[in-house]
Design an enzyme around this catalytic site. Structure first.
Site, PDB file in Angstrom:
ATOM      1  N   THR A 290     -21.607 -36.095   6.688  1.00 51.41           N
ATOM      2  CA  THR A 290     -22.344 -34.860   6.374  1.00 51.41           C
ATOM      3  C   THR A 290     -21.784 -33.667   7.141  1.00 51.41           C
ATOM      4  O   THR A 290     -21.412 -32.638   6.552  1.00 51.41           O
ATOM      5  CB  THR A 290     -23.838 -35.053   6.740  1.00 51.41           C
ATOM      6  OG1 THR A 290     -24.331 -36.181   6.034  1.00 51.41           O
ATOM      7  CG2 THR A 290     -24.653 -33.832   6.386  1.00 51.41           C
ATOM      8  N   VAL A 291     -21.722 -33.778   8.458  1.00 55.17           N
ATOM      9  CA  VAL A 291     -21.321 -32.628   9.289  1.00 55.17           C
ATOM     10  C   VAL A 291     -19.820 -32.331   9.116  1.00 55.17           C
ATOM     11  O   VAL A 291     -19.417 -31.167   8.981  1.00 55.17           O
ATOM     12  CB  VAL A 291     -21.668 -32.885  10.775  1.00 55.17           C
ATOM     13  CG1 VAL A 291     -21.222 -31.726  11.647  1.00 55.17           C
ATOM     14  CG2 VAL A 291     -23.164 -33.111  10.928  1.00 55.17           C
TER      15      VAL A 291
ATOM     16  N   GLY B 281     -29.235 -27.400  14.975  1.00 50.19           N
ATOM     17  CA  GLY B 281     -28.359 -27.107  13.831  1.00 50.19           C
ATOM     18  C   GLY B 281     -27.695 -25.760  13.883  1.00 50.19           C
ATOM     19  O   GLY B 281     -26.879 -25.475  14.772  1.00 50.19           O
TER      20      GLY B 281
ATOM     21  N   GLY C 217     -29.081 -35.493   3.708  1.00 51.58           N
ATOM     22  CA  GLY C 217     -28.108 -35.462   4.815  1.00 51.58           C
ATOM     23  C   GLY C 217     -28.704 -35.003   6.135  1.00 51.58           C
ATOM     24  O   GLY C 217     -27.978 -34.695   7.072  1.00 51.58           O
TER      25      GLY C 217
ATOM     26  N   GLU D 232     -30.196 -38.965  10.902  1.00 54.98           N
ATOM     27  CA  GLU D 232     -29.103 -39.576  11.669  1.00 54.98           C
ATOM     28  C   GLU D 232     -28.585 -40.798  10.918  1.00 54.98           C
ATOM     29  O   GLU D 232     -29.323 -41.373  10.109  1.00 54.98           O
ATOM     30  CB  GLU D 232     -29.624 -40.013  13.044  1.00 54.98           C
ATOM     31  CG  GLU D 232     -30.028 -38.878  13.947  1.00 54.98           C
ATOM     32  CD  GLU D 232     -28.871 -37.931  14.217  1.00 54.98           C
ATOM     33  OE1 GLU D 232     -27.874 -38.341  14.814  1.00 54.98           O
ATOM     34  OE2 GLU D 232     -28.962 -36.765  13.795  1.00 54.98           O
TER      35      GLU D 232
ATOM     36  N   ASP E 148     -33.813 -38.460  18.800  1.00 62.18           N
ATOM     37  CA  ASP E 148     -32.966 -37.299  18.515  1.00 62.18           C
ATOM     38  C   ASP E 148     -33.541 -36.048  19.202  1.00 62.18           C
ATOM     39  O   ASP E 148     -32.820 -35.311  19.880  1.00 62.18           O
ATOM     40  CB  ASP E 148     -32.879 -37.096  16.994  1.00 62.18           C
ATOM     41  CG  ASP E 148     -32.079 -35.878  16.610  1.00 62.18           C
ATOM     42  OD1 ASP E 148     -30.843 -35.965  16.573  1.00 62.18           O
ATOM     43  OD2 ASP E 148     -32.694 -34.822  16.369  1.00 62.18           O
TER      44      ASP E 148
ATOM     45  N   LYS F 106     -32.006 -33.767  22.392  1.00 68.37           N
ATOM     46  CA  LYS F 106     -31.869 -32.304  22.297  1.00 68.37           C
ATOM     47  C   LYS F 106     -32.673 -31.615  23.407  1.00 68.37           C
ATOM     48  O   LYS F 106     -32.216 -30.644  24.002  1.00 68.37           O
ATOM     49  CB  LYS F 106     -32.347 -31.814  20.929  1.00 68.37           C
ATOM     50  CG  LYS F 106     -31.435 -32.226  19.779  1.00 68.37           C
ATOM     51  CD  LYS F 106     -32.109 -31.959  18.444  1.00 68.37           C
ATOM     52  CE  LYS F 106     -31.220 -32.357  17.282  1.00 68.37           C
ATOM     53  NZ  LYS F 106     -31.935 -32.360  15.998  1.00 68.37           N
TER      54      LYS F 106
HETATM   55  P1  NDP Z   1     -22.466 -39.444   8.875  1.00 69.24           P
HETATM   56  O1  NDP Z   1     -22.948 -40.826   8.934  1.00 69.24           O
HETATM   57  O2  NDP Z   1     -22.688 -38.680   7.621  1.00 69.24           O
HETATM   58  O3  NDP Z   1     -20.888 -39.428   9.181  1.00 69.24           O
HETATM   59  C1  NDP Z   1     -20.297 -40.210  10.191  1.00 69.24           C
HETATM   60  C2  NDP Z   1     -18.794 -40.185  10.020  1.00 69.24           C
HETATM   61  O4  NDP Z   1     -18.212 -40.888  11.103  1.00 69.24           O
HETATM   62  C3  NDP Z   1     -18.297 -40.863   8.734  1.00 69.24           C
HETATM   63  O5  NDP Z   1     -17.255 -40.130   8.175  1.00 69.24           O
HETATM   64  C4  NDP Z   1     -17.803 -42.232   9.219  1.00 69.24           C
HETATM   65  O6  NDP Z   1     -16.716 -42.741   8.478  1.00 69.24           O
HETATM   66  C5  NDP Z   1     -17.308 -41.870  10.601  1.00 69.24           C
HETATM   67  N1  NDP Z   1     -17.340 -43.024  11.495  1.00 69.24           N
HETATM   68  C6  NDP Z   1     -18.381 -43.832  11.768  1.00 69.24           C
HETATM   69  N2  NDP Z   1     -18.017 -44.777  12.664  1.00 69.24           N
HETATM   70  C7  NDP Z   1     -16.715 -44.548  12.946  1.00 69.24           C
HETATM   71  C8  NDP Z   1     -15.772 -45.180  13.789  1.00 69.24           C
HETATM   72  N3  NDP Z   1     -16.111 -46.233  14.551  1.00 69.24           N
HETATM   73  N4  NDP Z   1     -14.519 -44.683  13.832  1.00 69.24           N
HETATM   74  C9  NDP Z   1     -14.183 -43.625  13.084  1.00 69.24           C
HETATM   75  N5  NDP Z   1     -15.024 -42.967  12.271  1.00 69.24           N
HETATM   76  C10 NDP Z   1     -16.281 -43.442  12.203  1.00 69.24           C
HETATM   77  O7  NDP Z   1     -23.111 -38.680  10.117  1.00 69.24           O
HETATM   78  P2  NDP Z   1     -23.484 -37.129  10.242  1.00 69.24           P
HETATM   79  O8  NDP Z   1     -22.358 -36.288   9.784  1.00 69.24           O
HETATM   80  O9  NDP Z   1     -24.825 -36.888   9.648  1.00 69.24           O
HETATM   81  O10 NDP Z   1     -23.699 -36.983  11.817  1.00 69.24           O
HETATM   82  C11 NDP Z   1     -22.615 -36.995  12.686  1.00 69.24           C
HETATM   83  C12 NDP Z   1     -23.013 -36.440  14.035  1.00 69.24           C
HETATM   84  O11 NDP Z   1     -23.507 -35.123  13.893  1.00 69.24           O
HETATM   85  C13 NDP Z   1     -24.125 -37.208  14.768  1.00 69.24           C
HETATM   86  O12 NDP Z   1     -23.864 -37.175  16.142  1.00 69.24           O
HETATM   87  C14 NDP Z   1     -25.364 -36.398  14.466  1.00 69.24           C
HETATM   88  O13 NDP Z   1     -26.362 -36.532  15.447  1.00 69.24           O
HETATM   89  C15 NDP Z   1     -24.796 -34.999  14.477  1.00 69.24           C
HETATM   90  N6  NDP Z   1     -25.574 -34.028  13.734  1.00 69.24           N
HETATM   91  C16 NDP Z   1     -25.918 -34.281  12.436  1.00 69.24           C
HETATM   92  C17 NDP Z   1     -26.599 -33.333  11.712  1.00 69.24           C
HETATM   93  C18 NDP Z   1     -26.981 -33.557  10.291  1.00 69.24           C
HETATM   94  O14 NDP Z   1     -27.682 -32.686   9.715  1.00 69.24           O
HETATM   95  N7  NDP Z   1     -26.586 -34.652   9.642  1.00 69.24           N
HETATM   96  C19 NDP Z   1     -26.984 -32.042  12.308  1.00 69.24           C
HETATM   97  C20 NDP Z   1     -26.556 -31.879  13.692  1.00 69.24           C
HETATM   98  C21 NDP Z   1     -25.884 -32.839  14.365  1.00 69.24           C
HETATM   99  P3  NDP Z   1     -16.822 -43.115   6.919  1.00 69.24           P
HETATM  100  O15 NDP Z   1     -16.908 -41.796   6.213  1.00 69.24           O
HETATM  101  O16 NDP Z   1     -15.581 -43.854   6.614  1.00 69.24           O
HETATM  102  O17 NDP Z   1     -18.061 -43.919   6.785  1.00 69.24           O
HETATM  103  N1  HSE Z   2     -31.037 -35.804  12.373  1.00 70.96           N
HETATM  104  C1  HSE Z   2     -31.091 -34.519  12.959  1.00 70.96           C
HETATM  105  C2  HSE Z   2     -32.338 -33.811  12.501  1.00 70.96           C
HETATM  106  C3  HSE Z   2     -29.880 -33.736  12.582  1.00 70.96           C
HETATM  107  O1  HSE Z   2     -32.973 -34.286  11.556  1.00 70.96           O
HETATM  108  O2  HSE Z   2     -32.697 -32.790  13.085  1.00 70.96           O
HETATM  109  C4  HSE Z   2     -29.771 -32.425  13.298  1.00 70.96           C
HETATM  110  O3  HSE Z   2     -29.492 -32.595  14.646  1.00 70.96           O
END
Ligand code: NDP
Ligand code: HSE
Length: 427
Positions: A13-14, A134, A187, A190, A201, A205
């Site tokens: 997602t991010v 965010g 999306g 977590e 979470d 924060k």
């Molecule tokens: P996702 O699950 O959508 O994405 C995780 C990514 O990491 C995927 O591309 C996955 O690969 C990759 N990945 C997972 N394990 C491994 C590994 N062992 N080695 C290499 N790559 C790996 O997560 P999000 O994008 O939602 O969240 C990511 C981070 O951002 C978290 O720390 C979350 O707390 C933070 N965050 C998220 C927000 C949100 O709105 N979603 C907002 C703010 C912060 P693959 O694509 O192949 O599965």
């Molecule tokens: N899972 C987190 C939330 C993403 O819902 O706020 C943003 O940090």
């Protein structure tokens, strides 16, 4: 024009949000900062996965070595999530002098001070605006705009997923499970949504925000935490009837007695601005001695809002290659964190509808200095039967420890069949 090579760890997602912003707004960034960001490597877990964005040939990899061994990469942005292997990858990047930008609140809350020290030793930076609230630049505001204040309180809604779930349960009568599924589809959640719904979470924060605000380490293990999984539609309905909204609140206060920090479901009066923060929106109140009270509001989760904070940090890192470490004001010697604070409470219990039950219960409250503000009996018993009815109390402010002791006593009153919930009330 400066061309800067960067790498991504993660492309979920991010990661895709940040990539879209770099591609779609490249000219805007060039115009404002004179920088062209060039994503040369993207690490993923499963290289064969079908993706919504097609990356140029050779960019996608499942080998971390492709990134750590590439000296042309100055900045690495991490959005894998979770503690490991993310922490190890961040550590290795910093040891190589690569600045790290991360959205990972768990790693920063648990290891942020150590990683900041490492970054300084290796002449690079560790930036994490996207880790908290965010799109809302609250970390930069605390560090760069409010640094002349003594901050005494932070209170906010800092988890988008739980706020989305509670909003949908209250306004559309959705079940917890359906609302959570929607938050995952959008999306917001977590990778493991337990982190959202059980309050971890928000706890991570709050640890980051309060450490920055109070300039002292507020450790994860010192923060009280309760999630929203026990909140029922009934409680949300009673809250409405009594003039409150139910929110997962994160609260940190610095007083003469030390620091109090807690994350838990909270009744917020309908007139309070936090009560009207809906869906995945977040809001944070900060109290400072010079500013008084300030409120920050915006999208707390999702690909593009979070991507915006990531790209902002990357640009900041381009301009400050040797630093910009947010945590370098935080002292590791933690001051006393208390587990006893004062709040009002909403308590719902199920009792037999018999004479003197209320007397027995109010006696337990009185023995522990808990003063009652409102008592409501729901349902229609005849006052002399074994039929059970819900009994609802809202107390005046009471000490947390006293309330726990009172509830233990009440649980021993034989006519009380269940203490269904105890939710703190922000007056
Ligand atoms: P996702 O699950 O959508 O994405 C995780 C990514 O990491 C995927 O591309 C996955 O690969 C990759 N990945 C997972 N394990 C491994 C590994 N062992 N080695 C290499 N790559 C790996 O997560 P999000 O994008 O939602 O969240 C990511 C981070 O951002 C978290 O720390 C979350 O707390 C933070 N965050 C998220 C927000 C949100 O709105 N979603 C907002 C703010 C912060 P693959 O694509 O192949 O599965
Ligand atoms: N899972 C987190 C939330 C993403 O819902 O706020 C943003 O940090």
């Amino acid at each position: 024009m400066e061309r800067v090579n960067i790498a991504f760890l993660g492309f979920g997602t991010v990661g895709t949000g940040a990539y879209k912003i770099i591609c779609n707004n490249g000219d805007t960034i060039l115009n404002s900062d004179g920088i062209r960001l060039n994503v040369v490597k993207v690490l993923v877990g499963n290289i064969h996965k079908k993706r919504s964005i097609c990356l140029p040939e050779g960019v996608l990899t499942d080998r971390f070595e492709d990134i750590i061994e590439d000296d042309s990469i100055r900045i690495v942005a991490e959005f894998i999530g979770g503690e490991y292997p993310a922490k190890n990858y961040i550590e290795q990047c910093l040891r190589k002098g690569k600045t790290v930008v991360t959205a990972n609140k768990e790693v920063i809350a648990k290891h942020g001070l150590y990683l900041t020290k490492l970054a300084k030793e290796h002449g690079c930076g560790l930036l994490f605006e996207a880790s908290s609230v965010g799109a809302v630049p609250v970390i930069r505001i605390i560090r760069e705009s409010l640094q002349a204040n003594k901050i005494s309180k932070i209170m906010g809604i800092i988890n988008g997923t739980t706020n989305y779930i509670l909003t949908k349960m209250a306004e559309e009568d959705l079940s917890f499970e359906t609302a959570l599924q929607q938050a995952q589809d959008l999306g917001y959640a977590e990778p493991d949504p337990t982190a959202d719904v059980e309050g971890y979470d928000a706890l991570y924060k709050l640890s980051i925000l309060s450490s920055l605000a109070f300039q002292t380490q507020v450790r994860v293990e010192d923060i009280y935490r309760e999630g929203i999984t026990k909140i029922s539609k009934e409680d949300i309905q009673y809250a409405k009837e009594l003039g409150y909204a139910v929110k997962l609140a994160a609260i940190a206060k610095k007083t003469e007695d030390g620091i109090e920090a807690r994350v838990h479901p909270t009744f917020i009066p309908e007139k309070h601005p936090l009560a009207s923060v809906r869906d995945s929106f977040n809001a944070v109140f900060i109290n400072g001695d010079a500013i008084g009270e300030m409120m920050f509001y915006g999208q707390g989760a999702g690909d593009m809002p979070t991507g915006s904070a990531i790209v902002s940090d990357i640009l900041h890192a381009c301009q400050n290659p040797c630093g910009g470490n947010f945590l370098d004001v935080v002292k590791s010697n933690s001051i006393r964190v208390t587990d006893n604070w004062k709040t009002a409470f909403f308590i719902r219990m199920t009792v037999m509808d018999k004479p003197a039950v209320l007397h027995a219960i109010s006696g337990c409250f009185a023995r522990h200095n808990v003063s009652l503000w409102t008592v409501v009996q729901k349902g229609s018993g005849d006052g002399h039967s074994k039929k059970t009815v819900p009994l609802i109390f809202i107390t005046h402010e009471a000490e947390e420890r006293e309330m726990r002791a009172a509830l233990e006593d009440i649980a021993n009153v034989k006519e009380v069949t269940e203490i269904n919930c105890c939710i703190r009330v922000e007056k």
